[in-house]
Write a protein that holds these residues in place. Structure first.
Motif, mmCIF file in Angstrom:
data_model
loop_
_atom_site.group_PDB
_atom_site.id
_atom_site.type_symbol
_atom_site.label_atom_id
_atom_site.label_comp_id
_atom_site.label_asym_id
_atom_site.label_seq_id
_atom_site.Cartn_x
_atom_site.Cartn_y
_atom_site.Cartn_z
ATOM 1 N N PRO A 197 0.792 -1.229 0.000
ATOM 2 C CA PRO A 197 0.000 0.000 0.000
ATOM 3 C C PRO A 197 0.827 1.283 0.000
ATOM 4 O O PRO A 197 0.297 2.342 -0.321
ATOM 5 C CB PRO A 197 -0.848 -0.108 1.268
ATOM 6 N N GLU A 198 2.125 1.211 0.319
ATOM 7 C CA GLU A 198 2.964 2.408 0.267
ATOM 8 C C GLU A 198 3.143 2.923 -1.163
ATOM 9 O O GLU A 198 3.497 4.071 -1.373
ATOM 10 C CB GLU A 198 4.359 2.135 0.862
ATOM 11 N N CYS A 199 2.940 2.040 -2.134
ATOM 12 C CA CYS A 199 3.086 2.425 -3.535
ATOM 13 C C CYS A 199 1.841 3.155 -4.017
ATOM 14 O O CYS A 199 0.724 2.794 -3.649
ATOM 15 C CB CYS A 199 3.323 1.194 -4.407
ATOM 16 N N GLN A 200 2.059 4.150 -4.858
ATOM 17 C CA GLN A 200 0.938 4.914 -5.404
ATOM 18 C C GLN A 200 0.158 4.087 -6.414
ATOM 19 O O GLN A 200 -1.019 4.331 -6.624
ATOM 20 C CB GLN A 200 1.436 6.197 -6.049
ATOM 21 N N SER A 201 0.805 3.143 -7.052
ATOM 22 C CA SER A 201 0.155 2.269 -8.028
ATOM 23 C C SER A 201 0.027 0.882 -7.425
ATOM 24 O O SER A 201 0.815 0.498 -6.571
ATOM 25 C CB SER A 201 0.997 2.193 -9.300
ATOM 26 N N PRO A 202 -0.948 0.122 -7.889
ATOM 27 C CA PRO A 202 -1.120 -1.217 -7.315
ATOM 28 C C PRO A 202 0.042 -2.135 -7.676
ATOM 29 O O PRO A 202 0.392 -2.288 -8.846
ATOM 30 C CB PRO A 202 -2.424 -1.705 -7.940
ATOM 31 N N ILE A 203 0.643 -2.697 -6.656
ATOM 32 C CA ILE A 203 1.694 -3.694 -6.856
ATOM 33 C C ILE A 203 1.549 -4.759 -5.784
ATOM 34 O O ILE A 203 1.149 -4.463 -4.655
ATOM 35 C CB ILE A 203 3.115 -3.088 -6.840
ATOM 36 N N GLU A 211 20.260 5.516 -2.574
ATOM 37 C CA GLU A 211 21.575 5.384 -3.197
ATOM 38 C C GLU A 211 21.509 5.282 -4.721
ATOM 39 O O GLU A 211 22.532 5.260 -5.383
ATOM 40 C CB GLU A 211 22.294 4.145 -2.649
ATOM 41 N N LEU A 212 20.308 5.209 -5.272
ATOM 42 C CA LEU A 212 20.174 5.005 -6.708
ATOM 43 C C LEU A 212 20.224 6.296 -7.510
ATOM 44 O O LEU A 212 20.262 6.258 -8.737
ATOM 45 C CB LEU A 212 18.875 4.244 -7.016
ATOM 46 N N GLY A 213 20.176 7.435 -6.832
ATOM 47 C CA GLY A 213 20.222 8.698 -7.547
ATOM 48 C C GLY A 213 18.924 9.060 -8.234
ATOM 49 O O GLY A 213 18.906 9.830 -9.187
ATOM 50 N N LEU A 214 17.828 8.514 -7.747
ATOM 51 C CA LEU A 214 16.533 8.791 -8.372
ATOM 52 C C LEU A 214 15.768 9.925 -7.695
ATOM 53 O O LEU A 214 14.746 10.358 -8.211
ATOM 54 C CB LEU A 214 15.668 7.523 -8.379
ATOM 55 N N ALA A 215 16.259 10.407 -6.563
ATOM 56 C CA ALA A 215 15.543 11.455 -5.830
ATOM 57 C C ALA A 215 15.386 12.728 -6.664
ATOM 58 O O ALA A 215 14.443 13.488 -6.457
ATOM 59 C CB ALA A 215 16.250 11.767 -4.516
ATOM 60 N N GLU A 216 16.287 12.936 -7.619
ATOM 61 C CA GLU A 216 16.200 14.119 -8.472
ATOM 62 C C GLU A 216 15.083 14.007 -9.500
ATOM 63 O O GLU A 216 14.623 15.018 -10.027
ATOM 64 C CB GLU A 216 17.516 14.314 -9.230
ATOM 65 N N VAL A 217 14.663 12.786 -9.808
ATOM 66 C CA VAL A 217 13.712 12.595 -10.907
ATOM 67 C C VAL A 217 12.410 11.915 -10.506
ATOM 68 O O VAL A 217 11.479 11.848 -11.303
ATOM 69 C CB VAL A 217 14.385 11.813 -12.064
ATOM 70 N N LEU A 220 7.507 10.394 -2.377
ATOM 71 C CA LEU A 220 6.398 9.472 -2.146
ATOM 72 C C LEU A 220 6.604 8.181 -2.937
ATOM 73 O O LEU A 220 6.389 7.078 -2.424
ATOM 74 C CB LEU A 220 5.071 10.136 -2.521
ATOM 75 N N ARG A 221 7.054 8.297 -4.168
ATOM 76 C CA ARG A 221 7.299 7.103 -4.984
ATOM 77 C C ARG A 221 8.479 6.307 -4.440
ATOM 78 O O ARG A 221 8.458 5.079 -4.434
ATOM 79 C CB ARG A 221 7.530 7.489 -6.436
ATOM 80 N N LEU A 222 9.518 6.998 -3.977
ATOM 81 C CA LEU A 222 10.661 6.291 -3.403
ATOM 82 C C LEU A 222 10.259 5.527 -2.144
ATOM 83 O O LEU A 222 10.778 4.437 -1.879
ATOM 84 C CB LEU A 222 11.802 7.261 -3.099
ATOM 85 N N ARG A 223 9.321 6.063 -1.374
ATOM 86 C CA ARG A 223 8.816 5.341 -0.198
ATOM 87 C C ARG A 223 8.118 4.052 -0.608
ATOM 88 O O ARG A 223 8.131 3.062 0.120
ATOM 89 C CB ARG A 223 7.886 6.226 0.628
ATOM 90 N N GLY A 224 7.519 4.068 -1.785
ATOM 91 C CA GLY A 224 6.894 2.844 -2.288
ATOM 92 C C GLY A 224 7.910 1.735 -2.496
ATOM 93 O O GLY A 224 7.677 0.582 -2.149
ATOM 94 N N MET A 225 9.068 2.099 -3.042
ATOM 95 C CA MET A 225 10.116 1.093 -3.231
ATOM 96 C C MET A 225 10.627 0.593 -1.884
ATOM 97 O O MET A 225 10.877 -0.598 -1.710
ATOM 98 C CB MET A 225 11.258 1.665 -4.059
ATOM 99 N N GLY A 236 10.797 -3.612 2.462
ATOM 100 C CA GLY A 236 10.408 -4.008 3.816
ATOM 101 C C GLY A 236 9.558 -5.262 3.838
ATOM 102 O O GLY A 236 9.755 -6.149 4.680
ATOM 103 N N ARG A 237 8.619 -5.364 2.915
ATOM 104 C CA ARG A 237 7.763 -6.551 2.854
ATOM 105 C C ARG A 237 8.566 -7.780 2.406
ATOM 106 O O ARG A 237 8.351 -8.886 2.892
ATOM 107 C CB ARG A 237 6.586 -6.295 1.925
ATOM 108 N N ILE A 238 9.470 -7.582 1.464
ATOM 109 C CA ILE A 238 10.323 -8.691 1.014
ATOM 110 C C ILE A 238 11.115 -9.234 2.201
ATOM 111 O O ILE A 238 11.144 -10.451 2.444
ATOM 112 C CB ILE A 238 11.270 -8.222 -0.106
#
Length: 147
Positions: free
Chosen positions: A52-58, A115-121, A125-130, A135-137
């Protein structure tokens, strides 16, 4: 990046070698490379756990071959094609962690997404989804491997 597991370190290096626009393109490539669910899960989506942390269903599920920290972790994800960011994150996790030992997955820092350098793009909220996926894994692997 030396504290990152080998698979994540390589992926982080790839992202950091690119500019912001190209990082989004690489994320899309991970999205397109996300393996399809095996039939045993595709036919039984109720077995997968939602994130549920993800904005899209996964949805995801893990399997463990063996016991303890030396067991081999298998990761499976279901995300719709119209959610490329979420699919991309799942693709990164699958490439970096699938087939590694449970211990390696559990030792992956929770802040690995930063560490992936995606915070700029990508939005925080989306990074929290990852992070939610990771965490679930880890929780599923602890339960299934008995660690």
């Amino acid at each position: 990046m030396s504290a990152l597991p080998e698979g994540f370190a390589e992926i982080a290096e790839d992202f950091h070698a690119l500019g912001p626009k190209d990082r989004l393109q690489l994320l899309l490539e991970f999205s397109n490379g996300l393996p399809a669910l095996p039939e045993r899960y595709a036919d039984h989506p109720e077995l997968l756990e939602p994130v549920p942390e993800c904005q899209s269903p996964i949805f995801l599920i893990t399997e463990v071959d063996g016991e303890g920290r030396d067991a081999i972790a298998r990761l499976f994800f279901s995300a719709p094609p119209e959610a490329p960011t979420t699919r991309g994150f799942a693709g990164i996790l699958a490439e970096a962690l699938d087939g590694r030992t449970v211990g390696e997955v559990l030792d992956t820092p929770d802040a690995v997404t930063a560490e992936l350098g995606l915070a700029e793009v990508v939005s925080p909220l989306r990074l929290r989804g990852m992070s939610g996926m990771l965490g679930r894994i880890k929780r599923q692997l602890r339960e299934k491997a008995g660690v």
